[in-house]
Design an enzyme around this catalytic site. Structure first.
Site, short mmCIF file in Angstrom:
data_model
loop_
_atom_site.label_atom_id
_atom_site.label_comp_id
_atom_site.label_asym_id
_atom_site.label_seq_id
_atom_site.Cartn_x
_atom_site.Cartn_y
_atom_site.Cartn_z
N ASN A 7 -88.64 5.66 14.18
CA ASN A 7 -87.23 5.87 14.44
C ASN A 7 -87.12 6.71 15.79
O ASN A 7 -86.92 7.91 16.12
CB ASN A 7 -86.47 6.77 13.21
CG ASN A 7 -84.87 6.86 13.65
OD1 ASN A 7 -84.41 6.47 14.62
ND2 ASN A 7 -84.32 7.44 12.55
N ARG A 89 -86.80 1.65 13.13
CA ARG A 89 -85.61 1.56 12.93
C ARG A 89 -84.68 1.00 14.12
O ARG A 89 -84.99 1.45 15.18
CB ARG A 89 -85.04 2.75 12.48
CG ARG A 89 -83.61 2.91 12.32
CD ARG A 89 -82.99 4.31 11.55
NE ARG A 89 -81.67 4.04 10.90
CZ ARG A 89 -80.94 4.39 11.78
NH1 ARG A 89 -80.82 5.50 12.68
NH2 ARG A 89 -79.40 4.39 11.18
N HIS A 179 -75.51 0.83 8.79
CA HIS A 179 -76.02 1.72 7.34
C HIS A 179 -76.44 0.66 6.43
O HIS A 179 -76.61 1.02 5.38
CB HIS A 179 -74.93 2.80 6.91
CG HIS A 179 -74.44 3.64 7.32
ND1 HIS A 179 -73.19 4.04 7.30
CD2 HIS A 179 -75.06 4.64 8.30
CE1 HIS A 179 -72.84 5.37 8.01
NE2 HIS A 179 -74.16 5.75 8.62
N HIS A 207 -71.85 5.05 1.37
CA HIS A 207 -72.97 6.09 2.01
C HIS A 207 -72.04 6.94 2.78
O HIS A 207 -71.32 6.61 3.95
CB HIS A 207 -73.64 5.25 3.18
CG HIS A 207 -74.36 5.92 4.08
ND1 HIS A 207 -75.82 5.81 3.87
CD2 HIS A 207 -74.22 6.89 5.07
CE1 HIS A 207 -76.40 6.56 4.88
NE2 HIS A 207 -75.52 7.07 5.57
N LEU A 208 -72.04 8.33 2.35
CA LEU A 208 -71.15 9.48 2.88
C LEU A 208 -71.85 10.47 3.47
O LEU A 208 -72.38 11.22 2.76
CB LEU A 208 -69.91 9.72 1.58
CG LEU A 208 -69.21 8.75 0.74
CD1 LEU A 208 -68.54 9.48 -0.17
CD2 LEU A 208 -68.60 7.65 1.61
N GLY A 211 -71.76 10.15 9.42
CA GLY A 211 -71.23 8.97 9.61
C GLY A 211 -71.11 8.25 8.11
O GLY A 211 -71.84 8.64 7.46
N ARG A 240 -65.59 10.99 13.76
CA ARG A 240 -64.99 9.64 14.32
C ARG A 240 -63.58 9.54 13.46
O ARG A 240 -63.51 9.71 12.25
CB ARG A 240 -65.90 8.69 13.80
CG ARG A 240 -67.24 8.69 14.64
CD ARG A 240 -68.28 7.70 14.39
NE ARG A 240 -69.47 8.12 14.15
CZ ARG A 240 -70.45 7.81 13.45
NH1 ARG A 240 -70.44 6.40 13.15
NH2 ARG A 240 -71.49 8.33 13.10
N ASP A 282 -68.32 19.52 9.48
CA ASP A 282 -69.49 19.61 8.26
C ASP A 282 -68.57 19.79 7.15
O ASP A 282 -67.70 20.96 6.98
CB ASP A 282 -70.36 20.71 8.53
CG ASP A 282 -71.34 20.52 7.52
OD1 ASP A 282 -71.27 21.01 6.38
OD2 ASP A 282 -72.68 20.53 7.90
N GLY A 330 -75.66 12.47 2.80
CA GLY A 330 -75.53 14.04 2.63
C GLY A 330 -74.31 14.38 1.96
O GLY A 330 -74.68 15.21 0.86
N GLY A 332 -72.38 12.39 -0.22
CA GLY A 332 -72.44 11.43 -1.39
C GLY A 332 -73.36 11.97 -2.50
O GLY A 332 -73.05 11.98 -3.75
N GLU A 383 -84.07 5.50 3.70
CA GLU A 383 -83.97 4.56 4.61
C GLU A 383 -85.46 4.37 5.23
O GLU A 383 -85.82 3.34 5.50
CB GLU A 383 -83.06 4.76 6.06
CG GLU A 383 -81.67 4.83 5.51
CD GLU A 383 -80.59 5.21 6.72
OE1 GLU A 383 -80.03 4.36 7.59
OE2 GLU A 383 -80.28 6.30 6.73
#
Ligand code: AMP
Length: 397
Positions: A7, A89, A179, A207-208, A211, A240, A282, A330, A332, A383
């Site tokens: 990555n 990736r 994602h 996917h929480l 991002g 975002r 965070d 993270g 989720g 991933e």
């Protein structure tokens, strides 16, 4: 068989070497501050090595990785030739790379041309692939695994934006989604967990993380997803804004005399949970401050949960029903309070959380009550393993 996963970022490069026969990580590490003063971290055999080591470019970083993978003390293979392939990736494949793809110079040139779709992410992937080709030679297959690929097959009704069609034709402006490697992986793991074939299931994957995105996965295929042309769309995230009235951007630009880049910076880096709370992006900080009575932190958390629930309802409608809701990444995977709030809002679908299971973490499990019509699962995403699996599939063809 051993597969290396890379990555690459603009000044960093993460790696993991997998033994695919046992789905096991043999070694992993990180090259940081490439082109600057350089720091190299390598973990293998239960130990960690940290070195200050100058790497002038990504090729030098890859050489260092190879050196330590084959090192007498720190190595886990005796020769580079033991690596059967490298999976990279890659973020944006646009309409050019719609599945994991064996890369060559011609494909890299196409990837170069996609730089404007993901200026921060695509160019470093190209650099990483070229560096591996240079250091490892032409015989080792280099495979690009794209974050957009899992979503590519979504119907045009979900993908096309209601703006003049010529912009899709001229510039490829449409919903791509991101994602995808994670959504595809956890949807597959969910089917395994429930003992069903992917074809039998309608799943909403959430996917929480810093991002965040949501996907509607019907029969193993993505039919809609919340991120769009860029990863700015959909849910509000750490920094975002997600979906807002597009006219808000031009209104603020006019009022504050901002350039497009400045506005983009505000929407990408100063909005979302950080923008609403004024405290942090965070979710752990937000929860701690909300507990102490900070109303804006509480608002940010409530807005996030509300938005996730809305998407779950919308995607249940998009798929004509839902069998399972999956939480990953993270937030989720780790934040049971957020999961509880989200699921409470969609209890009408026929689901209830098992409080005891929902409080646990660290492994894949069903956290809804037995007999729930809709199952709720928490599944740690992986991933890197997903990239290794897709790479293996490409080279086995
Ligand atoms: P990610 O981008 O997937 O690394 O996720 C980052 C988000 O996950 C942050 O908002 C964190 O607050 C949250 N997160 C990560 N680890 C934990 C944890 N152990 N407990 C609660 N939240 C966590």
């Amino acid at each position: 068989m051993k597969i290396l996963v890379i990555n690459a970022g603009s000044s960093s490069l993460k790696y993991q070497l997998f033994d695919m026969d046992r789905s096991e990580v043999l070694a992993k590490g990180l090259c940081e501050r490439i082109g600057l003063d350089g720091c190299f971290t390598h973990k293998a055999k239960g130990e960690e090595l940290v070195l200050e080591e100058t790497m002038n470019n990504h090729s030098e970083a890859i050489k260092l990785v190879m050196k330590y993978l084959t090192d007498e003390k720190w190595g886990v293979i005796s020769d580079i030739s033991e690596i059967s392939a490298v999976g990279h990736r890659a973020v944006h494949g646009a309409e050019k790379f719609v599945e994991a793809t064996l890369m060559d110079e011609e494909k890299l040139a196409i990837m170069d041309s996609l730089a404007e779709f993901a200026p921060l992410h695509n160019p470093p992937s190209v650099v990483g692939i070229r560096a591996c080709m240079e250091v490892m030679g032409e015989d080792v297959p280099q495979v690009g695994v794209y974050d957009t690929a899992f979503h590519y097959g979504m119907p045009k009704t979900a993908a096309i934006y209601p703006i003049p069609y010529e912009y899709y034709e001229k510039y490829g402006i449409r919903r791509y989604g991101f994602h995808g490697t994670s959504h595809g992986f956890v949807a597959g793991e969910c089917a395994k967990l429930l003992g069903k074939a992917p074809e039998e299931l309608n799943i909403v994957t959430c996917h929480l993380g810093n991002g965040s995105s949501i996907a509607a996965v019907k029969g193993g295929k993505c039919v809609d997803t919340s991120m769009g042309f860029t990863p700015l769309a959909g849910l509000m995230m750490g920094t975002r804004c997600g979906d807002i009235d597009p006219a808000v951007a031009t209104f603020i630009m006019n009022k504050e005399g901002l350039t497009p880049d400045q506005m983009s910076d505000i929407m990408n880096k100063k909005s979302g949970a950080l923008g609403v709370s004024g405290v942090s992006s965070d979710f752990r900080d937000l929860a701690a401050e909300a507990e102490k009575g900070n109303e804006r932190c509480k608002l940010a958390l409530d807005m996030f949960c509300y938005q996730v629930s809305k998407y779950i309802g919308a995607y249940a409608a998009a798929m004509g029903g839902v069998d399972a809701i999956v939480f990953t990444a993270g937030i989720g995977e780790n934040n049971g309070v957020i999961r509880e709030k989200i699921i409470k809002n969609v209890e009408f679908l026929g689901t209830k959380l098992d409080a005891e299971k929902n409080a646990q973490r660290g492994f894949a499990q069903v956290v809804s009550e037995e007999g729930s019509r809709v199952q709720v699962c928490v599944i740690p995403t992986n991933e890197e393993l997903a990239i290794a699996q897709q790479t293996l599939k490409v080279i086995s063809k």
